[in-house]
Design an enzyme around this catalytic site. Structure first.
Site, short mmCIF file in Angstrom:
data_model
loop_
_atom_site.label_atom_id
_atom_site.label_comp_id
_atom_site.label_asym_id
_atom_site.label_seq_id
_atom_site.Cartn_x
_atom_site.Cartn_y
_atom_site.Cartn_z
CG HIS A 139 -12.78 -6.02 -46.81
ND1 HIS A 139 -12.08 -7.14 -46.40
CD2 HIS A 139 -13.87 -5.93 -46.00
CE1 HIS A 139 -12.73 -7.69 -45.36
NE2 HIS A 139 -13.80 -6.97 -45.11
CG ASP A 176 -13.29 -6.32 -39.53
OD1 ASP A 176 -13.90 -5.24 -39.45
OD2 ASP A 176 -13.73 -7.31 -40.15
CG HIS A 178 -15.45 -9.61 -42.42
ND1 HIS A 178 -16.12 -8.68 -41.65
CD2 HIS A 178 -16.39 -10.51 -42.80
CE1 HIS A 178 -17.41 -9.00 -41.57
NE2 HIS A 178 -17.60 -10.12 -42.25
CG ASP A 264 -16.62 -7.14 -38.03
OD1 ASP A 264 -15.56 -7.27 -37.40
OD2 ASP A 264 -16.67 -6.82 -39.24
ZN LIG Z 1 -15.50 -6.84 -40.87
#
Ligand SMILES: [Zn+2]
Length: 370
Positions: A139, A176, A178, A264
Protein backbone atom coordinates in the site's frame (compact mmCIF):
# COMPACT_ATOMS: atom_id res chain seq x y z
CA UNK A 1 15.80 -27.71 -6.46
CA UNK A 2 16.54 -24.95 -3.94
CA UNK A 3 13.90 -22.74 -2.39
CA UNK A 4 15.00 -19.59 -0.59
CA UNK A 5 13.66 -18.41 2.77
CA UNK A 6 14.14 -14.98 4.28
CA UNK A 7 13.20 -14.07 7.84
CA UNK A 8 14.75 -11.75 10.43
CA UNK A 9 13.90 -11.53 14.13
CA UNK A 10 13.72 -7.73 13.90
CA UNK A 11 10.70 -8.02 11.57
CA UNK A 12 8.75 -9.02 14.69
CA UNK A 13 9.95 -6.00 16.65
CA UNK A 14 8.26 -3.42 14.40
CA UNK A 15 5.83 -1.83 16.88
CA UNK A 16 2.29 -0.90 15.85
CA UNK A 17 0.97 -0.28 19.35
CA UNK A 18 -2.48 -0.72 20.79
CA UNK A 19 -5.61 -0.24 18.73
CA UNK A 20 -9.24 -1.14 18.37
CA UNK A 21 -8.35 -3.52 15.48
CA UNK A 22 -6.72 -0.70 13.50
CA UNK A 23 -8.34 2.46 14.87
CA UNK A 24 -6.81 4.56 17.60
CA UNK A 25 -7.99 3.42 21.03
CA UNK A 26 -10.77 5.59 22.35
CA UNK A 27 -12.94 5.74 25.45
CA UNK A 28 -15.59 3.58 23.78
CA UNK A 29 -13.66 0.33 23.24
CA UNK A 30 -10.92 -1.25 25.28
CA UNK A 31 -7.61 -1.09 23.42
CA UNK A 32 -6.18 -4.38 22.22
CA UNK A 33 -3.43 -5.44 19.85
CA UNK A 34 -3.24 -3.68 16.49
CA UNK A 35 -4.48 -5.94 13.66
CA UNK A 36 -1.05 -5.79 12.03
CA UNK A 37 1.09 -7.26 14.78
CA UNK A 38 3.89 -9.78 14.98
CA UNK A 39 1.78 -12.84 15.85
CA UNK A 40 0.81 -14.01 12.35
CA UNK A 41 4.36 -13.74 11.09
CA UNK A 42 5.84 -15.35 14.20
CA UNK A 43 3.42 -18.27 14.02
CA UNK A 44 4.09 -18.78 10.29
CA UNK A 45 7.81 -18.88 11.11
CA UNK A 46 7.13 -21.21 14.06
CA UNK A 47 5.11 -23.69 12.00
CA UNK A 48 7.87 -23.69 9.40
CA UNK A 49 10.31 -24.58 12.19
CA UNK A 50 8.29 -27.35 13.84
CA UNK A 51 7.40 -28.88 10.47
CA UNK A 52 11.12 -29.28 9.78
CA UNK A 53 10.79 -27.38 6.51
CA UNK A 54 12.91 -24.34 7.40
CA UNK A 55 16.11 -26.36 7.73
CA UNK A 56 15.59 -27.86 4.29
CA UNK A 57 15.41 -24.43 2.63
CA UNK A 58 18.19 -22.16 1.50
CA UNK A 59 18.43 -19.30 3.98
CA UNK A 60 18.68 -15.87 2.38
CA UNK A 61 20.06 -13.16 4.68
CA UNK A 62 18.46 -9.73 4.98
CA UNK A 63 20.65 -6.85 3.89
CA UNK A 64 19.06 -3.49 4.68
CA UNK A 65 18.40 -1.28 1.68
CA UNK A 66 19.92 2.20 1.72
CA UNK A 67 18.18 5.56 1.51
CA UNK A 68 19.29 5.69 -2.14
CA UNK A 69 17.59 2.33 -2.76
CA UNK A 70 14.37 3.57 -1.17
CA UNK A 71 14.61 6.74 -3.28
CA UNK A 72 14.34 4.60 -6.43
CA UNK A 73 10.63 4.67 -5.57
CA UNK A 74 10.04 7.05 -2.65
CA UNK A 75 10.41 10.81 -2.19
CA UNK A 76 13.47 11.77 -0.17
CA UNK A 77 11.41 14.07 2.06
CA UNK A 78 9.09 11.20 2.94
CA UNK A 79 11.97 8.80 3.64
CA UNK A 80 13.64 11.34 5.92
CA UNK A 81 10.40 12.11 7.74
CA UNK A 82 10.00 8.43 8.61
CA UNK A 83 13.66 8.21 9.64
CA UNK A 84 13.35 11.26 11.91
CA UNK A 85 10.17 10.01 13.58
CA UNK A 86 11.63 6.52 13.94
CA UNK A 87 14.77 7.92 15.59
CA UNK A 88 12.52 9.62 18.12
CA UNK A 89 9.47 7.77 19.42
CA UNK A 90 7.80 6.71 16.17
CA UNK A 91 4.65 8.18 14.64
CA UNK A 92 2.23 7.61 11.79
CA UNK A 93 3.33 7.26 8.16
CA UNK A 94 0.11 9.06 7.14
CA UNK A 95 -3.10 7.41 8.23
CA UNK A 96 -3.64 4.17 10.15
CA UNK A 97 0.03 3.33 9.70
CA UNK A 98 1.60 3.62 13.14
CA UNK A 99 5.20 2.68 13.85
CA UNK A 100 7.59 2.82 16.74
CA UNK A 101 11.19 3.64 17.52
CA UNK A 102 13.51 1.81 15.11
CA UNK A 103 10.87 0.94 12.55
CA UNK A 104 12.83 2.77 9.84
CA UNK A 105 15.72 0.32 10.15
CA UNK A 106 13.33 -2.64 10.32
CA UNK A 107 11.48 -1.44 7.20
CA UNK A 108 14.84 -1.12 5.41
CA UNK A 109 15.55 -4.74 6.37
CA UNK A 110 12.12 -5.84 5.08
CA UNK A 111 12.69 -4.22 1.69
CA UNK A 112 16.22 -5.65 1.81
CA UNK A 113 14.98 -9.17 2.54
CA UNK A 114 12.64 -8.95 -0.43
CA UNK A 115 15.43 -7.59 -2.63
CA UNK A 116 17.83 -10.31 -1.44
CA UNK A 117 15.46 -13.18 -2.31
CA UNK A 118 14.80 -11.57 -5.71
CA UNK A 119 18.53 -11.18 -6.29
CA UNK A 120 19.17 -14.82 -5.36
CA UNK A 121 16.48 -15.99 -7.83
CA UNK A 122 17.85 -13.78 -10.60
CA UNK A 123 21.43 -14.90 -9.87
CA UNK A 124 20.37 -18.54 -10.08
CA UNK A 125 21.43 -19.26 -6.48
CA UNK A 126 17.91 -20.47 -5.72
CA UNK A 127 15.05 -21.59 -7.95
CA UNK A 128 12.35 -19.68 -6.11
CA UNK A 129 11.87 -18.14 -2.70
CA UNK A 130 9.80 -16.41 -0.03
CA UNK A 131 10.58 -13.35 2.07
CA UNK A 132 8.56 -13.44 5.30
CA UNK A 133 8.98 -9.72 5.92
CA UNK A 134 7.32 -7.09 8.10
CA UNK A 135 6.22 -4.30 7.85
CA UNK A 136 4.33 -5.10 4.63
CA UNK A 137 4.69 -2.88 1.58
CA UNK A 138 2.06 -3.03 -1.14
CA UNK A 139 0.00 0.00 0.00
CA UNK A 140 2.96 2.37 0.45
CA UNK A 141 2.98 5.19 -2.06
CA UNK A 142 5.75 7.44 -3.31
CA UNK A 143 5.30 10.11 -0.63
CA UNK A 144 3.23 8.46 2.07
CA UNK A 145 2.82 5.21 3.92
CA UNK A 146 -0.62 3.68 3.92
CA UNK A 147 -2.44 0.62 5.24
CA UNK A 148 0.25 -0.56 7.69
CA UNK A 149 2.95 -0.19 4.97
CA UNK A 150 5.94 2.17 5.31
CA UNK A 151 7.94 1.46 2.16
CA UNK A 152 7.14 -0.45 -1.03
CA UNK A 153 9.15 -3.63 -0.47
CA UNK A 154 8.37 -5.09 -3.90
CA UNK A 155 8.78 -1.88 -5.97
CA UNK A 156 12.07 -1.07 -4.24
CA UNK A 157 13.30 -4.65 -4.75
CA UNK A 158 12.34 -4.64 -8.43
CA UNK A 159 13.99 -1.27 -9.12
CA UNK A 160 17.14 -2.17 -7.18
CA UNK A 161 17.48 -5.53 -8.94
CA UNK A 162 16.71 -4.09 -12.35
CA UNK A 163 19.68 -1.77 -11.93
CA UNK A 164 21.85 -4.80 -11.13
CA UNK A 165 20.48 -7.53 -13.39
CA UNK A 166 19.04 -5.49 -16.24
CA UNK A 167 16.02 -7.71 -16.85
CA UNK A 168 13.38 -6.45 -19.24
CA UNK A 169 10.05 -7.59 -17.87
CA UNK A 170 8.65 -8.41 -14.45
CA UNK A 171 5.09 -9.44 -13.65
CA UNK A 172 3.60 -9.01 -10.18
CA UNK A 173 0.59 -11.06 -9.10
CA UNK A 174 -0.79 -9.62 -5.86
CA UNK A 175 -3.20 -12.02 -4.13
CA UNK A 176 -3.57 -10.00 -0.94
CA UNK A 177 -7.30 -9.32 -0.36
CA UNK A 178 -6.64 -5.58 -0.51
CA UNK A 179 -5.73 -3.67 -3.67
CA UNK A 180 -2.00 -3.43 -4.37
CA UNK A 181 -2.23 0.32 -4.95
CA UNK A 182 1.40 1.09 -4.15
CA UNK A 183 2.83 -1.45 -6.59
CA UNK A 184 0.35 -0.26 -9.20
CA UNK A 185 1.39 3.38 -8.67
CA UNK A 186 5.10 2.58 -8.82
CA UNK A 187 4.87 1.14 -12.33
CA UNK A 188 1.72 2.81 -13.69
CA UNK A 189 3.53 4.35 -16.66
CA UNK A 190 6.10 1.55 -17.01
CA UNK A 191 5.46 -1.25 -19.54
CA UNK A 192 8.43 -3.21 -18.20
CA UNK A 193 6.39 -4.22 -15.15
CA UNK A 194 2.99 -5.88 -15.57
CA UNK A 195 1.08 -5.38 -12.32
CA UNK A 196 -1.91 -7.63 -11.56
CA UNK A 197 -3.96 -7.34 -8.37
CA UNK A 198 -6.75 -9.70 -7.29
CA UNK A 199 -8.68 -8.14 -4.43
CA UNK A 200 -12.02 -7.64 -2.73
CA UNK A 201 -13.91 -4.90 -4.55
CA UNK A 202 -14.24 -1.66 -2.61
CA UNK A 203 -12.31 -2.82 0.46
CA UNK A 204 -9.02 -0.93 0.82
CA UNK A 205 -7.84 1.59 -0.12
CA UNK A 206 -11.29 3.05 -0.77
CA UNK A 207 -11.84 4.28 -4.35
CA UNK A 208 -8.96 2.16 -5.63
CA UNK A 209 -8.44 -1.01 -7.64
CA UNK A 210 -10.99 -0.62 -10.43
CA UNK A 211 -10.90 -2.18 -13.92
CA UNK A 212 -10.52 1.27 -15.45
CA UNK A 213 -7.09 1.72 -13.82
CA UNK A 214 -5.13 0.23 -16.73
CA UNK A 215 -1.90 2.20 -16.60
CA UNK A 216 -0.97 5.38 -18.43
CA UNK A 217 1.30 6.51 -21.23
CA UNK A 218 3.61 3.70 -22.31
CA UNK A 219 2.33 1.72 -19.34
CA UNK A 220 -1.25 1.71 -20.57
CA UNK A 221 -2.55 -1.85 -20.64
CA UNK A 222 0.10 -3.10 -18.21
CA UNK A 223 -1.97 -2.83 -15.05
CA UNK A 224 -4.75 -5.35 -14.55
CA UNK A 225 -7.12 -5.07 -11.61
CA UNK A 226 -9.40 -7.97 -10.73
CA UNK A 227 -11.85 -6.59 -8.17
CA UNK A 228 -14.03 -9.42 -6.86
CA UNK A 229 -17.26 -9.30 -4.89
CA UNK A 230 -16.98 -10.22 -1.22
CA UNK A 231 -17.60 -13.89 -0.54
CA UNK A 232 -15.44 -15.40 -3.29
CA UNK A 233 -14.03 -18.83 -2.56
CA UNK A 234 -11.73 -21.38 -4.14
CA UNK A 235 -13.71 -21.68 -7.37
CA UNK A 236 -13.70 -17.96 -8.09
CA UNK A 237 -9.95 -17.63 -7.54
CA UNK A 238 -9.24 -20.66 -9.74
CA UNK A 239 -11.33 -19.02 -12.46
CA UNK A 240 -9.37 -15.77 -12.07
CA UNK A 241 -6.14 -17.68 -12.61
CA UNK A 242 -7.48 -19.63 -15.58
CA UNK A 243 -9.13 -16.70 -17.32
CA UNK A 244 -7.06 -13.67 -16.34
CA UNK A 245 -3.74 -14.29 -14.56
CA UNK A 246 -2.30 -17.15 -16.62
CA UNK A 247 -3.33 -15.74 -20.05
CA UNK A 248 -1.93 -12.32 -19.07
CA UNK A 249 1.38 -13.87 -18.01
CA UNK A 250 1.57 -15.99 -21.16
CA UNK A 251 1.06 -12.93 -23.34
CA UNK A 252 3.48 -10.76 -21.38
CA UNK A 253 6.33 -13.31 -21.15
CA UNK A 254 7.99 -11.97 -18.00
CA UNK A 255 11.60 -12.65 -16.98
CA UNK A 256 10.49 -12.98 -13.36
CA UNK A 257 7.18 -13.40 -11.50
CA UNK A 258 6.79 -11.68 -8.12
CA UNK A 259 3.92 -12.28 -5.70
CA UNK A 260 3.01 -9.71 -3.06
CA UNK A 261 1.61 -12.48 -0.85
CA UNK A 262 -1.17 -11.70 1.60
CA UNK A 263 -3.14 -14.44 3.33
CA UNK A 264 -6.04 -12.14 4.19
CA UNK A 265 -8.27 -13.64 1.48
CA UNK A 266 -8.60 -16.70 3.72
CA UNK A 267 -11.88 -17.82 5.25
CA UNK A 268 -10.55 -17.01 8.72
CA UNK A 269 -9.35 -13.47 8.15
CA UNK A 270 -10.79 -10.65 10.27
CA UNK A 271 -10.05 -7.92 7.68
CA UNK A 272 -11.25 -9.63 4.49
CA UNK A 273 -14.47 -11.30 3.41
CA UNK A 274 -13.22 -14.05 1.12
CA UNK A 275 -13.16 -17.82 1.73
CA UNK A 276 -9.81 -19.21 0.56
CA UNK A 277 -8.11 -22.07 2.38
CA UNK A 278 -4.61 -23.49 2.41
CA UNK A 279 -5.48 -25.68 -0.58
CA UNK A 280 -6.29 -22.53 -2.59
CA UNK A 281 -2.91 -20.96 -1.83
CA UNK A 282 -1.18 -24.25 -2.62
CA UNK A 283 -2.93 -24.45 -5.99
CA UNK A 284 -2.32 -20.78 -6.90
CA UNK A 285 1.36 -21.35 -6.11
CA UNK A 286 1.42 -24.47 -8.30
CA UNK A 287 -0.14 -22.58 -11.20
CA UNK A 288 2.37 -19.73 -10.90
CA UNK A 289 5.28 -22.19 -10.70
CA UNK A 290 4.01 -23.86 -13.85
CA UNK A 291 3.73 -20.47 -15.59
CA UNK A 292 7.21 -19.51 -14.40
CA UNK A 293 8.59 -22.83 -15.69
CA UNK A 294 7.03 -22.24 -19.08
CA UNK A 295 7.90 -18.54 -19.36
CA UNK A 296 10.97 -17.62 -17.35
CA UNK A 297 13.05 -20.57 -16.22
CA UNK A 298 10.95 -21.02 -13.08
CA UNK A 299 11.96 -17.63 -11.64
CA UNK A 300 9.31 -16.90 -8.99
CA UNK A 301 9.53 -15.12 -5.65
CA UNK A 302 7.08 -13.91 -3.02
CA UNK A 303 7.17 -11.14 -0.44
CA UNK A 304 4.84 -11.28 2.55
CA UNK A 305 2.06 -8.70 2.80
CA UNK A 306 -1.14 -8.98 4.86
CA UNK A 307 -2.96 -11.79 6.64
CA UNK A 308 -4.44 -11.24 10.09
CA UNK A 309 -5.66 -14.58 11.39
CA UNK A 310 -2.99 -15.73 13.83
CA UNK A 311 -4.46 -19.23 13.76
CA UNK A 312 -4.69 -19.63 9.99
CA UNK A 313 -1.93 -17.63 8.28
CA UNK A 314 0.64 -20.29 9.33
CA UNK A 315 -1.22 -23.10 7.52
CA UNK A 316 -1.67 -21.05 4.36
CA UNK A 317 1.99 -20.08 4.48
CA UNK A 318 3.15 -23.64 5.02
CA UNK A 319 1.11 -24.81 2.02
CA UNK A 320 2.82 -22.22 -0.19
CA UNK A 321 6.25 -23.19 1.09
CA UNK A 322 5.58 -26.91 0.61
CA UNK A 323 4.54 -26.24 -2.96
CA UNK A 324 7.47 -23.93 -3.73
CA UNK A 325 9.99 -26.40 -2.31
CA UNK A 326 8.34 -29.60 -3.50
CA UNK A 327 8.67 -30.94 0.05
CA UNK A 328 5.51 -32.20 1.73
CA UNK A 329 5.70 -32.21 5.52
CA UNK A 330 3.50 -34.37 7.72
CA UNK A 331 1.56 -31.34 9.03
CA UNK A 332 -2.16 -31.31 8.20
CA UNK A 333 -4.23 -28.13 8.11
CA UNK A 334 -7.02 -28.89 10.62
CA UNK A 335 -9.20 -26.10 9.20
CA UNK A 336 -9.06 -27.38 5.63
CA UNK A 337 -12.04 -29.78 5.66
CA UNK A 338 -14.13 -27.15 7.45
CA UNK A 339 -13.39 -24.33 5.01
CA UNK A 340 -13.59 -26.59 1.94
CA UNK A 341 -17.12 -27.53 3.00
CA UNK A 342 -18.35 -23.94 3.21
CA UNK A 343 -21.29 -23.34 0.93
CA UNK A 344 -20.38 -21.00 -1.90
CA UNK A 345 -16.87 -22.35 -2.53
CA UNK A 346 -17.64 -23.13 -6.23
CA UNK A 347 -17.69 -20.24 -8.71
CA UNK A 348 -20.99 -18.30 -8.54
CA UNK A 349 -22.62 -16.56 -11.54
CA UNK A 350 -22.15 -13.01 -10.20
CA UNK A 351 -18.49 -13.81 -9.53
CA UNK A 352 -18.06 -15.14 -13.07
CA UNK A 353 -19.51 -11.88 -14.39
CA UNK A 354 -16.95 -9.85 -12.45
CA UNK A 355 -14.12 -12.07 -13.69
CA UNK A 356 -15.35 -11.76 -17.30
CA UNK A 357 -14.92 -7.97 -17.03
CA UNK A 358 -11.30 -8.42 -15.94
CA UNK A 359 -10.75 -10.99 -18.70
CA UNK A 360 -11.43 -8.27 -21.27
CA UNK A 361 -8.38 -6.40 -19.98
CA UNK A 362 -6.02 -9.22 -20.88
CA UNK A 363 -6.53 -8.77 -24.60
CA UNK A 364 -5.85 -5.05 -24.17
CA UNK A 365 -2.61 -5.76 -22.31
CA UNK A 366 -1.40 -7.64 -25.38
CA UNK A 367 -1.43 -4.64 -27.71
CA UNK A 368 1.95 -3.14 -28.29
CA UNK A 369 3.56 -5.65 -25.97
CA UNK A 370 5.94 -7.24 -28.45
ZN1 LIG B 1 -4.20 -7.02 2.84
Amino acid sequence: MATGWNFHELYLWHETGNAAQFFQPSLTIEPGEHAENAATKRRFRNLMEVSGLTERLSKVASVAVSEDDLALFHDRDYIRRIKTLSDERGGDASYLTPFGHGSYEIACLAAGGTAAVMDAVLSGDIDNGYALVRPPGHHAERAQGLGFCLFGNVPVAILKNRAKHGFERVATVDWDVHHGNGTQAAFYADPSVLTISIHQDGLYPPDSGFHKERGEGKGEGYNINVPLPAGCGHGAYMSVFERVVLPALTRYKPDLIVVPSGFDASAADPLGRMMLHSGSYREMTRLLMQAADNLCGGRLMMSHEGGYSAAYVPYCGLAVMEQLSGIRTDIDDPFLPVFEAYAGQPLQPHQAAAIARAEELVAVSDSGCE
